[in-house]
Design an enzyme around this catalytic site. Structure first.
Site, PDB file in Angstrom:
ATOM      1  N   GLU A  79      66.624  47.482  20.670  1.00 50.21           N
ATOM      2  CA  GLU A  79      67.990  47.860  21.026  1.00 50.21           C
ATOM      3  C   GLU A  79      69.036  47.118  20.181  1.00 50.21           C
ATOM      4  O   GLU A  79      69.845  46.331  20.678  1.00 50.21           O
ATOM      5  CB  GLU A  79      68.241  47.638  22.513  1.00 50.21           C
ATOM      6  CG  GLU A  79      67.343  48.494  23.393  1.00 50.21           C
ATOM      7  CD  GLU A  79      67.595  48.331  24.877  1.00 50.21           C
ATOM      8  OE1 GLU A  79      67.279  49.264  25.630  1.00 50.21           O
ATOM      9  OE2 GLU A  79      68.113  47.272  25.284  1.00 50.21           O
TER      10      GLU A  79
ATOM     11  N   GLU B  25      61.953  54.042  26.409  1.00 53.49           N
ATOM     12  CA  GLU B  25      62.102  53.510  27.765  1.00 53.49           C
ATOM     13  C   GLU B  25      62.726  54.602  28.629  1.00 53.49           C
ATOM     14  O   GLU B  25      63.906  54.915  28.488  1.00 53.49           O
ATOM     15  CB  GLU B  25      62.980  52.254  27.783  1.00 53.49           C
ATOM     16  CG  GLU B  25      62.425  51.097  26.976  1.00 53.49           C
ATOM     17  CD  GLU B  25      63.338  49.868  27.013  1.00 53.49           C
ATOM     18  OE1 GLU B  25      64.259  49.827  27.860  1.00 53.49           O
ATOM     19  OE2 GLU B  25      63.131  48.956  26.186  1.00 53.49           O
TER      20      GLU B  25
END
Length: 691
Positions: free
Chosen positions: A150, A312
Site C-alpha cells: 500500500e 485484500e
C-alpha cells in the site's frame, strides 16, 4: 493496459504464519483447500524475520510455511517487506524516517514511517529484496511478488532532508534552470524568486497555510515520482532475478500516479477493497450509495488494469485499536462484496485475512476466522463463494467489463484541487453525482484517466465522456477532446473548465480557454455561491420543463458560435435569464458546457436529454438498489450479467426473456426475487442453452 492473465479464477487469503504456532499451519492450509482457496499472500511485514540483524539473513520460518503450502496445493504470492523497516534499521539509520511538514521526525512503532529517498534505505531495501527473490525464485509454489504494501497509505507527504535534496534534483531534471522554475512557479508574485538551488525546498509551514500553488502541484508530482522510483528499484530486481514471476503492488492511494507506475513497472495493479469504510465516510444525498460506492473505486482500478487482483478483500469488521471501527458485515455482504469486485474486473481475489491478529494495532481488523478459530458465519460465507467459483470461475476470467460511457479524471486536477478549493471539492461532488446517477439508471460506467500518451482511439470507445471540472487543461488535452467530439463523440463539461495551464497558472485568454471554440461559449461572468445564498434555479428547455439547482459555482455563459444552442437558463439572481447550459454541434459530435457543479438531479436531466438507457433495458427491469455490471468475451459474445442487491431486504426484478443464473442453474423469467445482499449471475448471451 496491463492485466492479470489467468485461465482459472483464483480465490485465496492473506496468511501470516509468523503470527501463529506452527502446529496450526497444516490444519489452516487443509481448511483453505476445502474452501476452494488456491493462493495465499504472505511475508509483506516480515523484514526482521528474514534479516533479524543487519547483514544476517535467515529463511527457515518461511521456508517451512511455503513448503507446507505447496504440499497442500497452494500457490504463494510474496510481499517485499519494505513497508515496515526493522528496529535495528531505524535505530542505526534514523535518516530513513519520514518527517512531518513541521519538521517532526516520525519514530519506529507503526508502519510506513520511512521515506523513499534516503540513500541508505534504498540500498538496504534493494538488498533484502534481492536476497528474498534469489532465495525463492525457483520455489514451485511462488508465483509472484507484491512490491511493498500500500504505497502512500497512512501518509502521502514526505519532508525528510533526503526528500528536500531529492526534490531539488527532480526540479533540475524538470526545468533545467532556476529561470524556468521561477517562471513555472510564478515566483515574481510576492517576491518569491529563487536565485540559488539551495533556497528551494518542499513546502514548509506558511502563514495562513497557503503556500505557492504551483510549487504545491510540483510537490505532489515529485511525491508520485519518488514512490514510483522506489517501486522501480524493487521491480527491476525481481525482473532480473525471477523473470517468471509476476510483479504487482496493492492499493491506490494519494499522490501516486498508479497508471504510470503500472504501465512502466508492473504486470497488473492489485487493489485492497474495504467497502465497509462507507459506514465511516458515507457519500452525501438522500440515497447514499454506501458500500456500493466502492464500485467507483473498482472502476478506477479497472482503468489501470482491465483484469486485476484484489489482494485484500474485506471479510470482517475493520478497526484499529484507536480508530476506524466498523460494524460487522451483515450476513451476505461479504459474498456480495466479493462479487462486486469480480463484476468490475477482478480475476483473483484474496480475503484479508485468514485469522484475526491476536496482537498489535489491527486486533480489531477481523479476518475470516476469529482468534478463537471456531466456525463462524464468515467462514461459511467464504466457503460458499469458494464452491460457487469452482463452478463458474473459469467462465468469468478474461471477460471484459463493458461500458459505453466514462467519467474522465486526471492526476493534475486531482492534486491541484487539494489546495484549490474553488475546484477540488467540486470535482468530488460532481463525480459522485454522476456515478450515482449512472448506477441508479443501471448504466455501466468506466473511469477514464487522461494520462500521458492516451490516444484518440481510447476515447472513441465511448459514446459519452463526462469531464466535470478540468480546471487545468493543456492545449494538447484540449486538442484531443476536440478531435474526439469532431469524430462523433459527446462531451459534457462543468464550470471552471480550461482555466489553468499545466503549471496551474491562469492563461491570459477568455474562459474556458483552449476549449472555447469546441464549446461555442465564453464565460461572461462567474460567482461562487456564498454561505448565505440559495443556489439559483435552472430551467431546462428540452421536452417537459424541468427545474434543478445550480450549486456551488456559477459560470454565466455567452454564446460565441452560430452552432451553439441554449438548453437551460438561470432563473434567479443578478444573472437571471442568462445561459446555464449550452450545447454546441461540432463536427460529427456535440459538446455540452454546464456552468455549475453537478448534482444527481442535473445528471439525471442529462441522461434524459441524451436518451441514455441501460444496455439491458429491453429485457431487464431493475430497482435502484440493484447494481448492473456486464462482462463479455469480445471474441465469442459470451456475456455474463451481474446483478448485485445492496439492500438489507429482498428486491424484485423482472425479466422479459428467459435467462439462467450461472450460480444455481435456475432459469428466471418474469418477476424474480433477489435475496438481501444477494447476487445473480445471469447468462446474457443471445444464444444460451436453458436446458
Amino acid at each position: 493496459m496491463k492485466s492479470f492473465q489467468t485461465s482459472d479464477f483464483r480465490l485465496g487469503v492473506c496468511y501470516y504464519p509468523e503470527h501463529w504456532p506452527e502446529k496450526l499451519w497444516s490444519d489452516d492450509y487443509r481448511r483453505m483447500r476445502e474452501m476452494g482457496f488456491s493462493v495465499v499472500r504472505m511475508a509483506e511485514f516480515a523484514w526482521s524475520i528474514f534479516e533479524p540483524r543487519e547483514g544476517e539473513f535467515q529463511y527457515d520460518l518461511f521456508d517451512r510455511a511455503i513448503d507446507l503450502a505447496h504440499e497442500h496445493g497452494l500457490q504463494v504470492i510474496l510481499g517485499t517487506p519494505t513497508a515496515t523497516p526493522p528496529a535495528w534499521l531505524t535505530h542505526r539509520y534514523p535518516e530513513v524516517l519520514n518527517v512531518s511538514q513541521e519538521g517532526i521526525q516520525y519514530q519506529h512503532g507503526q508502519r510506513r514511517h520511512y521515506n523513499y529517498n534516503a540513500p541508505v534505505y534504498r540500498e538496504l531495501s534493494a538488498r533484502i529484496v534481492r536476497k528474498m527473490v534469489a532465495h525463492y525464485r525457483d520455489h514451485p509454489a511462488v508465483i509472484g511478488w507484491q512490491i511493498d504494501n500500500e504505497l502512500n497509505c497512512e501518509i502521502d507527504v514526505f519532508y525528510s532532508e533526503a526528500d528536500h535534496q531529492a526534490f531539488r534534483q527532480w526540479l533540475k531534471g524538470q526545468y533545467g534552470s532556476l529561470d524556468r522554475l521561477n517562471e513555472a512557479w510564478g515566483t515574481v508574485f510576492w517576491n518569491q524568486t529563487y536565485t540559488e538551488w539551495e533556497q528551494v525546498h518542499l513546502i514548509r509551514p506558511t502563514v495562513s497555510d497557503s503556500p505557492n500553488p504551483h510549487q504545491a502541484l510540483d510537490e505532489k508530482r515529485f511525491f508520485s515520482d519518488s514512490a514510483i522510483s522506489f517501486a522501480k528499484l524493487q521491480a527491476d530486481i525481481i525482473r532480473e532475478t525471477a523473470p517468471n514471476h509476476f510483479v504487482t503492488t496493492n492499493g491506490i492511494f494519494g499522490h501516486l500516479d498508479s497508471h504510470r507506475m503500472t504501465d512502466e513497472l508492473l504486470d497488473f495493479i492489485s487493489f485492497d477493497s474495504y467497502p465497509n469504510f462507507s459506514t465511516l465516510f458515507p457519500d452525501e444525498g438522500e440515497e447514499p450509495l454506501l458500500d456500493r460506492k466502492w464500485s467507483w473505486n473498482l472502476s478506477i482500478v479497472r482503468s489501470i488494469s482491465p483484469h486485476f487482483c484484489i489482494m485484500e478483500q474485506q471479510s470482517g469488521p475493520g478497526g484499529w485499536v484507536n480508530r476506524i471501527e466498523q460494524p460487522s458485515p451483515k450476513p451476505g455482504q461479504m459474498r456480495l462484496w466479493t462479487y462486486q469486485s469480480i463484476a468490475h474486473g477482478a480475476d483473483m481475489v484474496l480475503y484479508f485475512r485468514w485469522r484475526t491478529a491476536p496482537m498489535g494495532t489491527e486486533i480489531y481488523w477481523h479476518g475470516i476466522n476469529d482468534v478463537h478459530n471456531r466456525p463462524n458465519r464468515r467462514l461459511k460465507e467464504a466457503s460458499q463463494v469458494g464452491e460457487e467459483l469452482q463452478k463458474v470461475g473459469r467462465s468469468l476470467v478474461g471477460k471484459n467489463v463493458k461500458a459505453e460511457v466514462a467519467i474522465v479524471k486526471d492526476y493534475d486536477n486531482e492534486w491541484d484541487g487539494e489546495l484549490d478549493n474553488w475546484h477540488g471539492p467540486y470535482e468530488k461532488t460532481s463525480v459522485q453525482s454522476w456515478f450515482k446517477a449512472f448506477q441508479y439508471n443501471h448504466i455501466p460506467v468506466d473511469a477514464l484517466f487522461l494520462k500521458k500518451g492516451i490516444t484518440l482511439e481510447e476515447l472513441r470507445k465511448y459514446k459519452l465522456l463526462v469531464y466535470p471540472h478540468p480546471t487545468i487543461l493543456s492545449d494538447e488535452t484540449a486538442h484531443l477532446l476536440t478531435e474526439y467530439v469532431r469524430s462523433g463523440g459527446q462531451l459534457i463539461l462543468g464550470c471552471r473548465s480550461g482555466y489553468k495551464n499545466s503549471s496551474g497558472i491562469c492563461e491570459v485568454r477568455p474562459f474556458p480557454g483552449p476549449i472555447a471554440e469546441l464549446c461555442g461559449v465564453t464565460v461572461e461572468d462567474f460567482t461562487r455561491i456564498g454561505p448565505y445564498e440559495q443556489p439559483p434555479r435552472v430551467e431546462w428547455w428540452h421536452g417537459e420543463n424541468v427545474t434543478t439547482m445550480a450549486e456551488g459555482f456559477n459560470d454565466i455563459l455567452y454564446i460565441d458560435s452560430p452552432s451553439a444552442e441554449i438548453l437551460a437558463t438561470y432563473q434567479d439572481g443578478y444573472y437571471q435569464g442568462k445561459p446555464a447550459l449550452v450545447r454546441n454541434e461540432f463536427g460529427s459530435g456535440t459538446s455540452y458546457y454546464y456552468g455549475a457543479v453537478f448534482n444527481e438531479e442535473t445528471a439525471d436531466c442529462f441522461i434524459n436529454l441524451l436518451g441514455l438507457k441501460s444496455p439491458t433495458a429491453d429485457w431487464l427491469i431493475l430497482p435502484k438498489e440493484v447494481e448492473l455490471s456486464i462482462r463479455r468475451d469480445d471474441s465469442t459474445g459470451e456475456t455474463i450479467i451481474f446483478l448485485l442487491n445492496y439492500a438489507a431486504d429482498s428486491r424484485t426484478i423482472h425479466l422479459n426473456r428467459k435467462s439462467k443464473d450461472l450460480l444455481t442453474d435456475q432459469v428466471h423469467f418474469g418477476s424474480t426475487t433477489i435475496a438481501p445482499y444477494g447476487t445473480l449471475l445471469l447468462d446474457g448471451s443471445t444464444k444460451q442453452s436453458l436446458t
